[in-house]
Design an enzyme around this catalytic site. Structure first.
Site, mmCIF file in Angstrom:
data_model
loop_
_atom_site.group_PDB
_atom_site.id
_atom_site.type_symbol
_atom_site.label_atom_id
_atom_site.label_comp_id
_atom_site.label_asym_id
_atom_site.label_seq_id
_atom_site.Cartn_x
_atom_site.Cartn_y
_atom_site.Cartn_z
ATOM 1 N N GLU A 190 0.824 -1.210 0.000
ATOM 2 C CA GLU A 190 0.000 0.000 0.000
ATOM 3 C C GLU A 190 0.862 1.266 0.000
ATOM 4 O O GLU A 190 0.574 2.211 -0.721
ATOM 5 C CB GLU A 190 -0.902 -0.041 1.244
ATOM 6 C CG GLU A 190 -1.759 1.172 1.475
ATOM 7 C CD GLU A 190 -2.914 1.282 0.493
ATOM 8 O OE1 GLU A 190 -3.144 0.305 -0.235
ATOM 9 O OE2 GLU A 190 -3.549 2.347 0.454
ATOM 10 N N ASP A 191 1.918 1.263 0.793
ATOM 11 C CA ASP A 191 2.644 2.516 1.042
ATOM 12 C C ASP A 191 3.964 2.666 0.304
ATOM 13 O O ASP A 191 4.610 3.698 0.393
ATOM 14 C CB ASP A 191 2.944 2.652 2.545
ATOM 15 C CG ASP A 191 1.679 2.882 3.341
ATOM 16 O OD1 ASP A 191 0.651 3.185 2.715
ATOM 17 O OD2 ASP A 191 1.724 2.743 4.566
#
Ligand code: MN
Length: 514
Positions: A75-76
């Site tokens: 996600e990051d």
């Protein structure tokens, strides 16, 4: 909380090659998050390390711990799932993928101004993400717990949104998995942010009651311990204090009268065997006077989330009301850790079976809802249209058990009406329902059933489905059958959307804190 501390705690639990993998995962994640900071200003790695540490403490299998370390990398940062699969295997990648989907769903919900985690669209996305592998939920709970513990660094607006989502989605999920302790932690922190003044008020009530009853309770504890010992039962008795949020919910129910809350403080009796549980109940009842309607046998009939114990509320000679919860060590462990307990490192077989079949065959207790969840997910994935009720019903409502006169057990959502039961037994029993007897007494159509009720449906061939019944069913199953039967009779046009909206209102007020 650093890498060394995590590895140290993991050491006694996992095999050597697994520990090497864990170290590798920590280094991999540290690189991926290298330039990121938490809102607190600390290095980002604080977060995945804490999540993994929690999973180690819960005794989860190594794949869950690895996924816990890696859960925010896709996600990051620019890490791909393929990379994770190549390095740590299919299972870890599969779980990380589920976690990423849950995060995305939750974020899109939070950006929406009319935030509502329980809308149909959001719920289906969330359920698809978590329904594929139940470990996704468990890791998500560890993730949420750490985020709640560090919530003070976020803006008030974000605090409220995360707290609400925690109370509405993650608290009930922890409860459904039987993870009692985590549920309490999540609910109390979330509640303290959502309603700080109410939290303070209820906590003060709780603290002052505990303070007052402390000495008397110690005396009861000693007395009961001695009585058990006399009968050669080696029992351990501890006090258990109600959580702030659960007391708050009870106070709302009882018009704020704390004297009506009998389980404010309970004594927990932990013994060796099931037989000793029943024997202890008898001993306690010969010592103190039991309150007749408050004896509950969750050993013979576990709660839908698998919880097992005997509960009884007694009145002491000093007219103090005390609840006893009697259970074995095993039942206690399950009550605290729930489903997480079955992934325990020394129960490798469960983990292995689960990996191979994604089926939780030896489920402790009665976790019917997981099967139901998997069925709903299968329908969603095949593109079948599912009503909002069907999505909402099983995850977010408390469940009750009722019995047929023959002793068959049926599991219904709390608030279910007699017709819901009739349709659950058979659609023809529903169709021809003329009246009901509950525990031998005539029971009206509009009065909810209670846990443990024995329900008898009186049918008459001449009775037929009536449009008015649409206000007398609450479950998606009964609604569905009723609609079909009314359709056959050409009465369906009267079916409006009214009842659904009123039902939604009801479920909103149930999620009290807002
Ligand atoms: Mn996270």
């Amino acid at each position: 909380m650093g890498k060394a501390e995590l590895l140290e705690s993991a050491k006694p639990l996992y095999e050597e090659n697994q520990l090497l993998e864990l170290e590798q995962a920590v280094d991999f994640a540290a690189k991926a998050h290298a330039n990121q900071k938490r809102k607190s200003g600390e290095s980002y790695m604080i977060h995945p390390l804490n999540v993994a540490m929690t999973l180690v403490k819960w005794g989860m299998d190594i794949d869950s711990v690895l996924a816990g370390i890696l859960h925010d990398t896709v996600e990051d940062s620019n890490i791909s799932l393929e990379q994770i699969e190549n390095l740590f295997g299919y299972d870890v990648a599969f779980i990380v993928d589920g976690l990423t989907k849950v995060t995305k769903t939750s974020e899109s919900m939070q950006q929406n101004d009319t935030y509502n985690p329980q809308t149909k669209d959001n719920l289906s996305k969330l359920l698809i993400a978590v329904g594929q592998d139940i470990r996704v939920v468990i890791i998500k709970l560890a993730d949420r717990l750490h985020n709640l513990m560090t919530l003070n660094h976020l803006s008030r607006d974000k605090q409220i949104r995360i707290a609400r989502e925690s109370l509405e989605v993650y608290g009930p999920m922890a409860d459904r998995l039987g993870m009692g302790r985590v549920r309490m932690q999540i609910e109390d922190i979330a509640f303290s942010y959502l309603e700080p003044r109410e939290f303070k008020r209820v906590k003060e009530i709780l603290d002052s009651r505990i303070g007052r009853s402390h000495r008397k309770l110690d005396q009861i504890k000693t007395e009961s311990e001695q009585a058990l010992k006399k009968s050669h039962i080696d029992g351990e008795i501890n006090g258990r204090v109600k959580s702030v949020y659960s007391l708050y919910k009870k106070l709302v129910k009882f018009d704020n009268d704390v004297d009506n809350v009998y389980d404010l403080i309970a004594l927990r009796v932990i013994v060796k065997t099931k037989e000793e549980c029943y024997a202890s109940l008898g001993i306690l009842h010969s010592l103190y006077k039991p309150m007749i309607n408050r004896i509950k046998d969750y050993i013979a009939t576990p709660k839908p989330n698998g919880y097992q114990s005997l509960h009884t509320t007694v009145i002491t000679p000093h007219e103090q009301i005390v609840e006893f919860q009697i259970r074995t060590q095993e039942m206690h462990e399950y009550a605290e850790r729930g489903l997480a307990a079955s992934f325990h490192y020394n129960e490798r077989k469960t983990s292995r079976d689960y990996r191979e079949k994604r089926e939780l065959a030896p489920l402790p207790g009665n976790l019917q809802w997981i099967t139901e969840l998997q069925e709903v997910v299968a329908k969603l994935k095949s593109g079948e249209d599912i009503s909002h009720d069907q999505l909402n019903i099983d995850l977010f409502k408390d469940r009750i058990f009722v019995h047929s006169p023959k002793g068959d057990i049926f599991n219904l959502p709390e608030g279910a009406l007699p017709l819901d039961f009739a349709y659950m037994v058979h659609s023809d029993i529903g169709r021809h329902a003329y009246g009901f007897k509950v525990n031998g007494k005539i029971h009206p159509f509009d009065k909810p059933l209670q846990n443990g009720d024995v329900v008898e449906v009186i049918t008459k061939k001449l009775v037929m489905t009536k449009p008015a019944w649409r206000n007398l069913v609450t479950t998606s199953h009964a609604r569905h059958k009723l609609r079909a039967q009314l359709g056959q009779l050409g009465l369906n046009k009267i079916f409006s959307t009214e009842d659904r909206s009123s039902k939604n209102k009801k479920s909103h007020t149930k999620n009290a804190a807002r």
